[in-house]
Every structure is written in structure tokens, then in C-alpha cells.
Design a protein around this motif. Sequence first.
Motif, mmCIF file in Angstrom:
data_model
loop_
_atom_site.group_PDB
_atom_site.id
_atom_site.type_symbol
_atom_site.label_atom_id
_atom_site.label_comp_id
_atom_site.label_asym_id
_atom_site.label_seq_id
_atom_site.Cartn_x
_atom_site.Cartn_y
_atom_site.Cartn_z
ATOM 1 N N PHE A 44 0.816 -1.209 0.000
ATOM 2 C CA PHE A 44 0.000 0.000 0.000
ATOM 3 C C PHE A 44 0.859 1.272 0.000
ATOM 4 C CE2 PHE A 44 -2.928 -3.151 1.770
ATOM 5 C CZ PHE A 44 -4.047 -2.915 0.987
ATOM 6 N N ALA A 45 2.142 1.142 -0.263
ATOM 7 C CA ALA A 45 3.068 2.264 -0.100
ATOM 8 C C ALA A 45 2.659 3.492 -0.905
ATOM 9 C CB ALA A 45 4.475 1.818 -0.488
ATOM 10 N N THR A 46 2.181 3.299 -2.115
ATOM 11 C CA THR A 46 1.876 4.450 -2.974
ATOM 12 C C THR A 46 0.377 4.591 -3.222
ATOM 13 O OG1 THR A 46 2.135 3.102 -4.951
ATOM 14 C CG2 THR A 46 4.085 4.268 -4.172
ATOM 15 N N VAL A 47 -0.426 4.075 -2.305
ATOM 16 C CA VAL A 47 -1.860 3.991 -2.561
ATOM 17 C C VAL A 47 -2.520 5.362 -2.753
ATOM 18 C CG1 VAL A 47 -2.726 4.007 -0.186
ATOM 19 C CG2 VAL A 47 -3.888 2.657 -1.897
ATOM 20 N N GLY A 48 -1.969 6.406 -2.139
ATOM 21 C CA GLY A 48 -2.585 7.729 -2.252
ATOM 22 C C GLY A 48 -2.107 8.535 -3.441
ATOM 23 N N ALA A 49 -1.197 8.002 -4.232
ATOM 24 C CA ALA A 49 -0.621 8.779 -5.344
ATOM 25 C C ALA A 49 -1.696 9.112 -6.382
ATOM 26 C CB ALA A 49 0.509 7.998 -5.989
ATOM 27 N N SER A 50 -1.758 10.387 -6.741
ATOM 28 C CA SER A 50 -2.826 10.814 -7.652
ATOM 29 C C SER A 50 -2.607 10.313 -9.075
ATOM 30 C CB SER A 50 -2.951 12.336 -7.638
ATOM 31 O OG SER A 50 -1.701 12.932 -7.787
ATOM 32 N N ALA A 51 -1.402 9.830 -9.383
ATOM 33 C CA ALA A 51 -1.134 9.315 -10.731
ATOM 34 C C ALA A 51 -2.039 8.126 -11.068
ATOM 35 C CB ALA A 51 0.323 8.904 -10.853
ATOM 36 N N TYR A 52 -2.402 7.343 -10.065
ATOM 37 C CA TYR A 52 -3.261 6.176 -10.305
ATOM 38 C C TYR A 52 -4.623 6.569 -10.877
ATOM 39 C CZ TYR A 52 -0.061 3.244 -7.604
ATOM 40 O OH TYR A 52 1.031 2.561 -7.161
ATOM 41 N N THR A 53 -5.065 7.772 -10.547
ATOM 42 C CA THR A 53 -6.400 8.192 -10.978
ATOM 43 C C THR A 53 -6.491 8.378 -12.489
ATOM 44 O OG1 THR A 53 -5.867 10.517 -10.708
ATOM 45 C CG2 THR A 53 -6.820 9.393 -8.803
ATOM 46 N N GLN A 54 -5.341 8.505 -13.156
ATOM 47 C CA GLN A 54 -5.338 8.780 -14.590
ATOM 48 C C GLN A 54 -5.092 7.524 -15.419
ATOM 49 O OE1 GLN A 54 -6.257 11.924 -15.364
ATOM 50 N NE2 GLN A 54 -6.392 12.092 -13.139
ATOM 51 N N ALA A 55 -5.293 6.358 -14.805
ATOM 52 C CA ALA A 55 -4.984 5.096 -15.482
ATOM 53 C C ALA A 55 -5.736 4.931 -16.798
ATOM 54 C CB ALA A 55 -5.287 3.929 -14.561
ATOM 55 N N SER A 56 -6.906 5.570 -16.912
ATOM 56 C CA SER A 56 -7.687 5.413 -18.148
ATOM 57 C C SER A 56 -7.239 6.375 -19.251
ATOM 58 C CB SER A 56 -9.172 5.626 -17.849
ATOM 59 O OG SER A 56 -9.361 6.893 -17.269
ATOM 60 N N GLY A 57 -6.427 7.355 -18.919
ATOM 61 C CA GLY A 57 -5.954 8.315 -19.929
ATOM 62 C C GLY A 57 -4.629 7.875 -20.514
ATOM 63 N N LEU A 58 -4.693 7.052 -21.548
ATOM 64 C CA LEU A 58 -3.472 6.411 -22.069
ATOM 65 C C LEU A 58 -2.380 7.392 -22.509
ATOM 66 C CD1 LEU A 58 -4.781 3.271 -24.000
ATOM 67 C CD2 LEU A 58 -3.667 3.392 -21.783
ATOM 68 N N PRO A 59 -2.714 8.447 -23.302
ATOM 69 C CA PRO A 59 -1.630 9.350 -23.703
ATOM 70 C C PRO A 59 -0.936 10.011 -22.512
ATOM 71 C CG PRO A 59 -3.585 9.748 -25.025
ATOM 72 C CD PRO A 59 -3.989 8.823 -23.919
ATOM 73 N N LEU A 60 -1.714 10.307 -21.476
ATOM 74 C CA LEU A 60 -1.152 10.982 -20.305
ATOM 75 C C LEU A 60 -0.236 10.060 -19.508
ATOM 76 C CD1 LEU A 60 -1.361 13.765 -18.955
ATOM 77 C CD2 LEU A 60 -3.181 12.849 -17.536
ATOM 78 N N ILE A 61 -0.662 8.821 -19.325
ATOM 79 C CA ILE A 61 0.134 7.930 -18.460
ATOM 80 C C ILE A 61 1.391 7.391 -19.142
ATOM 81 C CG2 ILE A 61 -1.775 7.241 -16.959
ATOM 82 C CD1 ILE A 61 -1.731 4.514 -18.466
#
Lengths: 50, 186
Positions: free
Chosen positions: B148-165
Motif C-alpha cells: 500500500f506504499a503508494t496507494v494515495g498517489a494521484s497518478a493512479y487516478t489517470q490510469a484510463s488516460g493512455l496518452p497521459l500515463i
Amino acid sequence: MNDLWEHGFDVRKVLRSTAVFVSFLIAVLLFGGAQLAFFPPAAARSEWPL
Amino acid sequence: MLITQESAIRPPRGTQLDAVRRRGWKAWLWLCLGGALLPFTIFANVVPVAAWLAPVFLMRFVRTMRAAISLPVIGLLGYLTALLVLRDSVPSPALYFFALPAGLTMIISYGADRLLARRISGVLGTLVFPATDTAVNFLLGVLNQDAFATVGASAYTQASGLPLIQLVSVTGLWGLNFLIAWLRLS
């Protein structure tokens, strides 16, 4: 956004910081788009006709 | 113009005091908006656009209110949000400790912005918050060696935006975290 908000959404007053952020974001999106278009992951490549 | 004793004591309408009161009322509105969106920026029920918008409202609240009020409130909000979001995933006694870093991270990041951003002008000033937020989250990720080390990282929220990730392939999780945090300020 908050810098813009504090200046009444007048882009001219925070032009430099907004421009830097937007250009950075566009560069990231262009890079991502190019990577998806030119280097798709192996599973996504079309192998037709099989 | 006749100045009575009453009018001399009471500030006229539309003065700075009124402006401060109006701003204070609106600041709590921004907190409510940000707080309503915040549960959708962590863990399971993620709405990608909420991850960009919620912190904008929260930052507005912190920048409008006095730091002595806004920072404890924002820390408490982060803590309660983590409790709400993780209540089904982490067992009860451990949950209260597990949610603590969420509140602390928010106090440190928003506090650094309150302390430093106004003193550093221009583009560099907008980098204070994203740099602090990313550094604190990175350190928490390094110190915690569990899943759970990085569970709060906001990068995970963009998993559906392929060009961004795709950025993650170059910078890791933290580059995208930095970019999302940067939107709040720029």
C-alpha cells in the motif's frame, strides 16, 4: 488554476506560468500520443491475416 | 457630511471587513466542493477529472483562509477522507493509523505553499506545491515497503488516460503526480 483564479481568470496577468504549464502538458500529451501511435505494445499490434 | 458617533464606530458598507467576510463564506464553499470530490481521488471509486478539480478548490480554501484555521481543517479532511475510502479494505484498529499519512501529507504540502509560494514570484512559485507534494509522497512510498506504499498517489487516478500515463514510462509514478499537483497552482 489558483494563480489564474486569484487574478480574476485574466490570462495576461499570469501568462508566463500558465504558458509554461500548458506547454508542458501539451508536450506530455504529444509524447504519449506518439508513443501509442508509433510504439504500440505487442498485444495491441494487428497480426492479420493470421 | 455629518459624522455621528455610531457611523464613526461602525465601518461603512462595502469596506475591507465586508470583503473579508464574503471571502470567508466563499472559502468554506470551496472546501465543501473540494471535500465532496476528494473521496473520488483515492483508491477504488476514482473519477479522473475529480483528481484534477478537487485540489484546485482545496488550494483555494487554504489560500483564502488564515493558515491557523485552514491547515488543521485540510489535514482533518484528508484524514477523514482516507478513513471513508479505506474503511472496507483495512481492518478497524489499523485503519486509524493507516489514514494518518493522508492528513499529514496534505498539511505539509499545503503548508509549504502557504509559507513559500507568495515569497517566490513567477513560475518558480507555482512549483513549490507540486515539488513538496511529490517529495512527501515519494518519501512515504520509499519508507513504507508494503503493497500500500503508494496507494494515495494521484497518478493512479489517470490510469484510463493512455496518452497521459505514457509519462510514467519516463519519470515513474511521480512525474505524473507532479503534473497533476502543478495544475492547482499554475
